[in-house]
Design a protein around this motif. Structure first.
Motif, short mmCIF file in Angstrom:
data_model
loop_
_atom_site.label_atom_id
_atom_site.label_comp_id
_atom_site.label_asym_id
_atom_site.label_seq_id
_atom_site.Cartn_x
_atom_site.Cartn_y
_atom_site.Cartn_z
N ALA A 1 36.15 96.64 26.63
CA ALA A 1 36.87 95.68 25.80
C ALA A 1 38.35 95.64 26.16
O ALA A 1 38.97 94.57 26.23
CB ALA A 1 36.70 96.02 24.32
N GLY A 2 38.94 96.81 26.39
CA GLY A 2 40.35 96.85 26.77
C GLY A 2 40.60 96.22 28.12
O GLY A 2 41.63 95.55 28.32
N LEU A 3 39.68 96.41 29.05
CA LEU A 3 39.85 95.80 30.38
C LEU A 3 39.77 94.28 30.29
O LEU A 3 40.53 93.58 30.97
CB LEU A 3 38.78 96.35 31.33
CG LEU A 3 38.93 95.97 32.80
CD1 LEU A 3 40.26 96.48 33.35
CD2 LEU A 3 37.77 96.53 33.61
N LEU A 4 38.87 93.76 29.47
CA LEU A 4 38.81 92.32 29.27
C LEU A 4 40.10 91.80 28.64
O LEU A 4 40.60 90.73 29.03
CB LEU A 4 37.62 91.96 28.38
CG LEU A 4 36.23 92.04 29.00
CD1 LEU A 4 35.16 91.71 27.96
CD2 LEU A 4 36.11 91.08 30.19
N ALA A 5 40.63 92.55 27.68
CA ALA A 5 41.89 92.15 27.06
C ALA A 5 43.04 92.20 28.04
O ALA A 5 43.98 91.39 27.97
CB ALA A 5 42.18 93.04 25.85
N ALA B 1 47.18 95.73 34.23
CA ALA B 1 45.75 95.84 33.95
C ALA B 1 45.35 97.32 33.85
O ALA B 1 45.78 98.15 34.65
CB ALA B 1 44.94 95.15 35.05
N GLY B 2 44.56 97.63 32.87
CA GLY B 2 44.11 98.99 32.64
C GLY B 2 44.87 99.71 31.54
O GLY B 2 44.44 100.77 31.09
N ARG B 3 45.98 99.12 31.12
CA ARG B 3 46.79 99.78 30.08
C ARG B 3 46.07 99.78 28.73
O ARG B 3 45.93 100.83 28.09
CB ARG B 3 48.12 99.04 29.97
CG ARG B 3 49.07 99.61 28.93
CD ARG B 3 50.38 98.87 28.98
NE ARG B 3 51.27 99.24 27.88
CZ ARG B 3 52.46 98.69 27.67
NH1 ARG B 3 52.89 97.73 28.49
NH2 ARG B 3 53.21 99.07 26.65
N TYR B 4 45.61 98.62 28.30
CA TYR B 4 44.90 98.55 27.03
C TYR B 4 43.49 99.12 27.14
O TYR B 4 42.92 99.58 26.14
CB TYR B 4 44.86 97.12 26.53
CG TYR B 4 44.63 96.98 25.05
CD1 TYR B 4 45.38 97.74 24.15
CD2 TYR B 4 43.69 96.12 24.52
CE1 TYR B 4 45.17 97.64 22.79
CE2 TYR B 4 43.48 96.01 23.16
CZ TYR B 4 44.23 96.78 22.30
OH TYR B 4 44.02 96.69 20.96
N ALA B 5 42.92 99.11 28.35
CA ALA B 5 41.61 99.72 28.55
C ALA B 5 41.67 101.22 28.28
O ALA B 5 40.76 101.79 27.66
CB ALA B 5 41.13 99.46 29.98
N LEU B 6 42.74 101.87 28.73
CA LEU B 6 42.90 103.29 28.46
C LEU B 6 43.06 103.55 26.97
O LEU B 6 42.47 104.49 26.42
CB LEU B 6 44.12 103.82 29.23
CG LEU B 6 44.50 105.28 28.97
CD1 LEU B 6 43.38 106.22 29.37
CD2 LEU B 6 45.80 105.62 29.70
N SER C 1 46.48 103.37 18.30
CA SER C 1 46.52 102.40 19.40
C SER C 1 47.94 101.89 19.65
O SER C 1 48.35 101.72 20.81
CB SER C 1 45.60 101.22 19.09
OG SER C 1 46.03 100.54 17.92
N THR C 2 48.71 101.69 18.58
CA THR C 2 50.10 101.24 18.76
C THR C 2 50.94 102.29 19.45
O THR C 2 51.73 101.99 20.36
CB THR C 2 50.71 100.88 17.39
OG1 THR C 2 49.89 99.91 16.74
CG2 THR C 2 52.10 100.31 17.55
N LEU C 3 50.79 103.55 19.03
CA LEU C 3 51.55 104.63 19.65
C LEU C 3 51.14 104.85 21.10
O LEU C 3 52.00 105.03 21.98
CB LEU C 3 51.37 105.92 18.84
CG LEU C 3 51.99 105.95 17.45
CD1 LEU C 3 51.65 107.25 16.74
CD2 LEU C 3 53.50 105.77 17.52
N LEU C 4 49.83 104.82 21.35
CA LEU C 4 49.36 105.00 22.73
C LEU C 4 49.83 103.86 23.64
O LEU C 4 50.25 104.09 24.77
CB LEU C 4 47.84 105.10 22.74
CG LEU C 4 47.23 106.42 22.28
CD1 LEU C 4 45.71 106.31 22.23
CD2 LEU C 4 47.63 107.56 23.21
N TYR C 5 49.75 102.65 23.12
CA TYR C 5 50.17 101.49 23.92
C TYR C 5 51.66 101.57 24.25
O TYR C 5 52.08 101.31 25.37
CB TYR C 5 49.86 100.21 23.16
CG TYR C 5 50.05 98.95 23.97
CD1 TYR C 5 49.06 98.52 24.85
CD2 TYR C 5 51.21 98.20 23.86
CE1 TYR C 5 49.23 97.37 25.60
CE2 TYR C 5 51.40 97.05 24.61
CZ TYR C 5 50.40 96.63 25.47
OH TYR C 5 50.57 95.50 26.22
#
Length: 234
Positions: free
Chosen positions: A60-64, A74-79, A115-119
Motif C-alpha cells: 500500500a505504501g509503495l502504491l502511495a 519512492a519507498g519512503r511511505y512503503a517503509l 506514521s507521522t513521526l516515522l515519515y
C-alpha cells in the motif's frame, strides 16, 4: 497469504488510495490529510496478523509513493506503512477479538502518531525538511484527529469484510491458525453501542426456534387431551 486475502486487500487498498487522492486530498484541511490508506492497513493487520500486515503495508505504501501527485522519494511511505502494519498486527489479541472499541481506537491513534513521526524521521534522513516548515506538532495533532474521526466509519467494516473473506467461519490468529472466538471486529462494533450484531442475530434465531418448538409441543398436548376425553366418552 491466501488468494482471497490478496484480492480483497488489493481491492481495498486501491479504493482507499483513489478516495484519498481524489477526495480527501482536495479538501484543503489545515495540517495533515486524513489517511484512509493507513486506516485500511491497520484494519487488515488487526484481522490477518503482523506478517500479513507488513506485506499489505509495504504494498500500500509503495502504491502511495508512486501515485500522483507524490512529491517524495519512492519507498519512503512503503517503509512507514510496512512498520505500521507489522506493529498493528502485533496488537491483535490472541483470541482474535477485542473486548471493546478501545483496542482498535488506541491502535489507530498509535498508528497515526507513529506514521507521522516515522515519515518525518525518514524525510529528515533524506534531506526533506517540509515537516519542519509545516510544524511537526500540528501535523501530529491533525493527523491523529482526522484519522480518529474517520476510523469508526471505515475500520470496523473493513475488518468485517476481511473476516468474511476467510474460508473459515472465524478469523485466523496471528500464527495463521483459526481463532476460537467470534469476529474480531465485534469488539469495535459493540464497544460503543452495547450491541453484538452476530450474537444478536443468533439469539433471535434460537429464540424463534425454541418458541416454535414450544408452540408445537403445546398443540400436541392439547390434541392428546382432547383424544383422551373423546375415548372416555365412548
Amino acid at each position: 497469504m491466501r488468494f482471497n486475502r490478496i484480492l480483497l486487500s488489493a481491492t481495498l487498498v486501491v479504493v482507499a488510495l483513489v478516495v484519498q487522492v481524489s477526495v480527501l486530498g482536495r479538501l484543503q484541511l489545515p495540517g495533515a490529510v486524513p489517511d484512509l490508506v493507513l486506516l485500511t492497513v491497520v484494519a487488515l493487520a488487526l484481522v490477518y496478523g503482523h506478517l500479513s500486515g507488513a506485506f499489505i503495508g509495504f504494498a500500500a505504501g509503495l502504491l502511495a509513493d508512486l501515485a500522483p501527485p507524490a512529491d517524495h522519494a519512492a519507498g519512503r511511505y512503503a517503509l512507514v506503512l510496512c512498520v505500521i502494519g507489522y506493529t498493528a498486527g502485533l496488537a491483535r489479541p490472541d483470541n482474535g477479538r477485542f473486548r471493546s472499541a478501545w483496542g482498535p481506537m488506541m491502535t489507530v491513534v498509535a498508528a497515526a502518531i507513529g506514521s507521522t513521526l516515522l515519515y518525518a524521521g525518514v524525510g529528515a534522513l533524506v534531506g526533506d525538511t517540509a515537516a519542519r516548515h509545516v510544524g511537526l506538532t500540528g501535523l501530529l495533532f491533525t493527523a491523529t484527529l482526522y484519522d480518529l474521526l474517520l476510523a469508526p466509519f471505515t475500520v470496523p467494516f473493513i475488518m468485517a469484510l476481511a473476516r468474511r473473506a476467510e474460508n473459515d467461519p472465524l478469523a485466523v490468529d496471528a500464527n495463521g491458525g483459526p481463532a476460537k472466538t467470534a469476529d474480531v471486529s465485534s469488539g469495535w462494533l459493540s464497544g460503543g453501542t452495547g450491541l453484538r450484531i452476530g450474537s444478536q442475530r443468533g439469539g433471535l434465531r434460537l429464540k424463534t426456534a425454541r418458541s416454535r418448538a414450544n408452540k408445537a409441543g403445546r398443540i400436541k398436548g392439547v390434541k392428546g387431551i382432547k383424544s383422551v376425553k373423546s375415548v372416555k366418552k365412548l
